[in-house]
Enzyme design. Structure first.
Site, PDB file in Angstrom:
ATOM      1  N   MET A 206      32.606   4.295   8.224  1.00  0.00           N
ATOM      2  CA  MET A 206      32.680   5.687   7.766  1.00  0.00           C
ATOM      3  C   MET A 206      31.576   6.502   8.449  1.00  0.00           C
ATOM      4  O   MET A 206      31.197   7.567   7.973  1.00  0.00           O
ATOM      5  CB  MET A 206      32.561   5.768   6.246  1.00  0.00           C
ATOM      6  CG  MET A 206      33.718   5.054   5.541  1.00  0.00           C
ATOM      7  SD  MET A 206      34.059   5.643   3.879  1.00  0.00           S
ATOM      8  CE  MET A 206      32.525   5.289   3.061  1.00  0.00           C
TER       9      MET A 206
ATOM     10  N   LEU B 134      26.028   5.669  11.227  1.00  0.00           N
ATOM     11  CA  LEU B 134      25.862   4.287  11.674  1.00  0.00           C
ATOM     12  C   LEU B 134      24.397   3.855  11.668  1.00  0.00           C
ATOM     13  O   LEU B 134      23.504   4.649  11.958  1.00  0.00           O
ATOM     14  CB  LEU B 134      26.443   4.129  13.081  1.00  0.00           C
ATOM     15  CG  LEU B 134      27.928   4.501  13.211  1.00  0.00           C
ATOM     16  CD1 LEU B 134      28.402   4.290  14.644  1.00  0.00           C
ATOM     17  CD2 LEU B 134      28.794   3.707  12.236  1.00  0.00           C
TER      18      LEU B 134
ATOM     19  N   GLY C 200      23.130  -2.260  10.705  1.00  0.00           N
ATOM     20  CA  GLY C 200      24.173  -3.154  10.178  1.00  0.00           C
ATOM     21  C   GLY C 200      25.467  -2.958  10.967  1.00  0.00           C
ATOM     22  O   GLY C 200      26.105  -3.931  11.408  1.00  0.00           O
ATOM     23  N   HIS C 201      25.863  -1.689  11.150  1.00  0.00           N
ATOM     24  CA  HIS C 201      27.076  -1.413  11.945  1.00  0.00           C
ATOM     25  C   HIS C 201      26.911  -1.919  13.379  1.00  0.00           C
ATOM     26  O   HIS C 201      27.821  -2.504  13.952  1.00  0.00           O
ATOM     27  CB  HIS C 201      27.343   0.098  12.004  1.00  0.00           C
ATOM     28  CG  HIS C 201      27.645   0.730  10.681  1.00  0.00           C
ATOM     29  ND1 HIS C 201      26.799   1.649  10.092  1.00  0.00           N
ATOM     30  CD2 HIS C 201      28.692   0.588   9.830  1.00  0.00           C
ATOM     31  CE1 HIS C 201      27.321   2.045   8.950  1.00  0.00           C
ATOM     32  NE2 HIS C 201      28.465   1.424   8.759  1.00  0.00           N
TER      33      HIS C 201
ATOM     34  N   GLN D 294      38.846   6.466  -1.140  1.00  0.00           N
ATOM     35  CA  GLN D 294      38.037   5.408  -1.748  1.00  0.00           C
ATOM     36  C   GLN D 294      36.846   5.966  -2.520  1.00  0.00           C
ATOM     37  O   GLN D 294      35.966   5.208  -2.911  1.00  0.00           O
ATOM     38  CB  GLN D 294      37.608   4.379  -0.703  1.00  0.00           C
ATOM     39  CG  GLN D 294      36.613   4.877   0.326  1.00  0.00           C
ATOM     40  CD  GLN D 294      36.364   3.847   1.417  1.00  0.00           C
ATOM     41  OE1 GLN D 294      37.194   3.651   2.307  1.00  0.00           O
ATOM     42  NE2 GLN D 294      35.236   3.167   1.371  1.00  0.00           N
TER      43      GLN D 294
ATOM     44  N   GLN E 168      34.354  -6.274  -0.819  1.00  0.00           N
ATOM     45  CA  GLN E 168      35.278  -5.575   0.094  1.00  0.00           C
ATOM     46  C   GLN E 168      35.814  -6.554   1.140  1.00  0.00           C
ATOM     47  O   GLN E 168      37.013  -6.558   1.456  1.00  0.00           O
ATOM     48  CB  GLN E 168      34.549  -4.416   0.768  1.00  0.00           C
ATOM     49  CG  GLN E 168      35.309  -3.780   1.919  1.00  0.00           C
ATOM     50  CD  GLN E 168      34.600  -2.560   2.455  1.00  0.00           C
ATOM     51  OE1 GLN E 168      34.728  -1.491   1.891  1.00  0.00           O
ATOM     52  NE2 GLN E 168      33.874  -2.691   3.556  1.00  0.00           N
TER      53      GLN E 168
ATOM     54  N   SER F 170      22.090   0.361   4.626  1.00  0.00           N
ATOM     55  CA  SER F 170      23.269   1.043   4.087  1.00  0.00           C
ATOM     56  C   SER F 170      23.149   2.516   4.430  1.00  0.00           C
ATOM     57  O   SER F 170      22.038   3.072   4.409  1.00  0.00           O
ATOM     58  CB  SER F 170      23.298   0.876   2.553  1.00  0.00           C
ATOM     59  OG  SER F 170      24.161   1.844   1.969  1.00  0.00           O
TER      60      SER F 170
ATOM     61  N   ARG G 282      23.925   4.807   2.593  1.00  0.00           N
ATOM     62  CA  ARG G 282      23.498   5.504   1.369  1.00  0.00           C
ATOM     63  C   ARG G 282      21.982   5.387   1.129  1.00  0.00           C
ATOM     64  O   ARG G 282      21.463   6.093   0.268  1.00  0.00           O
ATOM     65  CB  ARG G 282      24.276   4.993   0.161  1.00  0.00           C
ATOM     66  CG  ARG G 282      25.739   5.457   0.185  1.00  0.00           C
ATOM     67  CD  ARG G 282      26.481   5.071  -1.076  1.00  0.00           C
ATOM     68  NE  ARG G 282      27.754   5.759  -1.190  1.00  0.00           N
ATOM     69  CZ  ARG G 282      28.951   5.189  -0.986  1.00  0.00           C
ATOM     70  NH1 ARG G 282      29.035   3.933  -0.640  1.00  0.00           N
ATOM     71  NH2 ARG G 282      30.055   5.909  -1.125  1.00  0.00           N
TER      72      ARG G 282
HETATM   73  O1  PAF Z   1      32.719  -0.267   4.521  1.00  0.00           O
HETATM   74  C1  PAF Z   1      33.104   0.870   4.879  1.00  0.00           C
HETATM   75  O2  PAF Z   1      32.422   1.597   5.581  1.00  0.00           O
HETATM   76  C2  PAF Z   1      34.463   1.358   4.418  1.00  0.00           C
HETATM   77  O3  PAF Z   1      34.761   0.923   3.142  1.00  0.00           O
HETATM   78  C3  PAF Z   1      35.606   1.007   5.399  1.00  0.00           C
HETATM   79  C4  PAF Z   1      35.803  -0.500   5.499  1.00  0.00           C
HETATM   80  C5  PAF Z   1      35.298   1.573   6.776  1.00  0.00           C
HETATM   81  C6  PAF Z   1      36.919   1.610   4.907  1.00  0.00           C
HETATM   82  O4  PAF Z   1      36.834   2.992   4.816  1.00  0.00           O
END
Ligand code: PAF
Length: 294
Positions: free
Chosen positions: A41, A44, A47-48, A72, A164, A196, A198
């Site tokens: 999302m 970044l 972690g990403h 979501q 997830q 994260s 967040r």
């Molecule tokens: O983990 C996330 O960033 C989101 O839940 C995902 C997997 C990209 C789905 O929107």
């Protein structure tokens, strides 16, 4: 496929339409190339980037998706204030070696009239599912769409969102999607806080308190390893109290669960995880650790 000025400078293609993504992937496949997908999302962080690097290292081409998925987020959640920085993300992704950033509009992902959803009951109803009703249906729906749109060989997800990952594995198996779902280890700050997007919400004071979550989960792991399955309930309750003492305002759950079904464990030995969600001010943090073999 259209390139932006930023893309021209960095060599990363930004694609916004599903049909252009499909054409791009088809041309790669025609050349016999293997494709990795990293759904995100945006906003970044390290972690990403660890997921992107893993894809770049093991596959010929890497697509990173950037879509802040409204389906979501609950009505009182942070969709409007979720951090967004597409230009910064694109520049960073080019440095990590990704070839494509797929950043569709809301209308492209959910054209008018789109009503179909993908629900993953049971495993999606527990823990996070109890506190965030509809969350996993939103996640499973968008991830199923992305997997169908990009048709990757492998898709990468962080273990930070461990439930997830379990939900997505279940969904991909149940829908016979021809993709390998690969979970990647949590990346942490030096003081243990899991990275994260967040974390950006935390005040300086909250940031100081935040690593207690990781520390307290480590204590649960030690206590359950030493005391066995019989002490799980006491270890969970003690950890919840310790989080409050450490300055967390509210604890949604601390739970020791089987690492695939997320059901309560009957014995220690099979792969298990300790998972937690707790609030620091207006920020909800989640984290988890392997208990054994996971
Ligand atoms: O983990 C996330 O960033 C989101 O839940 C995902 C997997 C990209 C789905 O929107």
């Amino acid at each position: 496929m259209a390139l932006t000025a930023t893309d021209m400078a960095t060599g990363l293609d930004t694609i916004r339409r599903v049909r252009d993504l499909r054409a791009c992937v088809a041309s790669w496949r025609g050349a016999g190339l293997k494709v990795g997908l990293v759904p995100t999302m945006g906003a970044l962080h390290g972690g990403h980037f660890s997921l992107v690097r893993r894809s770049v290292a093991s596959l010929d081409r890497t697509i990173v998706t950037l879509f802040v998925n409204p389906r979501q987020f609950g009505p009182n959640e942070d969709f409007a204030r979720y951090p967004r920085d597409e230009a910064g993300d694109a520049a960073a992704l080019a440095r990590q070696g990704a070839q494509v950033l797929f950043a569709p509009s809301l209308e492209e992902m959910y054209p008018e009239g789109a009503v179909t959803t993908v629900a993953v009951p049971d495993i999606g109803d527990l823990l996070e599912g109890e506190f965030r009703p509809g969350f996993f249906t939103g996640v499973a729906t968008v991830v199923a769409k992305l997997l169908i749109q990009a048709a990757p060989d492998v898709a990468f997800f962080g273990e930070k969102d461990f439930q997830q990952l379990c939900v997505i594995k279940r969904m991909a198996t149940d829908l016979d999607l021809p993709v390998t779902i690969e979970g990647c280890p949590i990346v942490r700050e030096d003081d243990g806080l899991a990275l994260s997007s967040r974390n950006a919400y935390l005040s300086a004071e909250e940031r100081k308190r935040a690593p207690a979550l990781h520390r307290i989960l480590q204590s649960v792991v030690t206590r359950v390893r030493e005391g066995g399955a019989g002490c799980v309930a006491a270890a969970e309750a003690l950890a919840a109290r310790e989080l409050l003492v450490a300055g967390f305002e509210k604890v949604d759950y601390v739970a020791v669960r089987d690492a695939s079904s997320l059901a309560p464990i009957a014995s220690v030995g099979a792969p298990a995880r300790v998972l937690a969600a707790a609030w620091l001010g207006r920020t909800r943090l989640i984290d988890n650790l392997p208990l054994s073999g996971s």
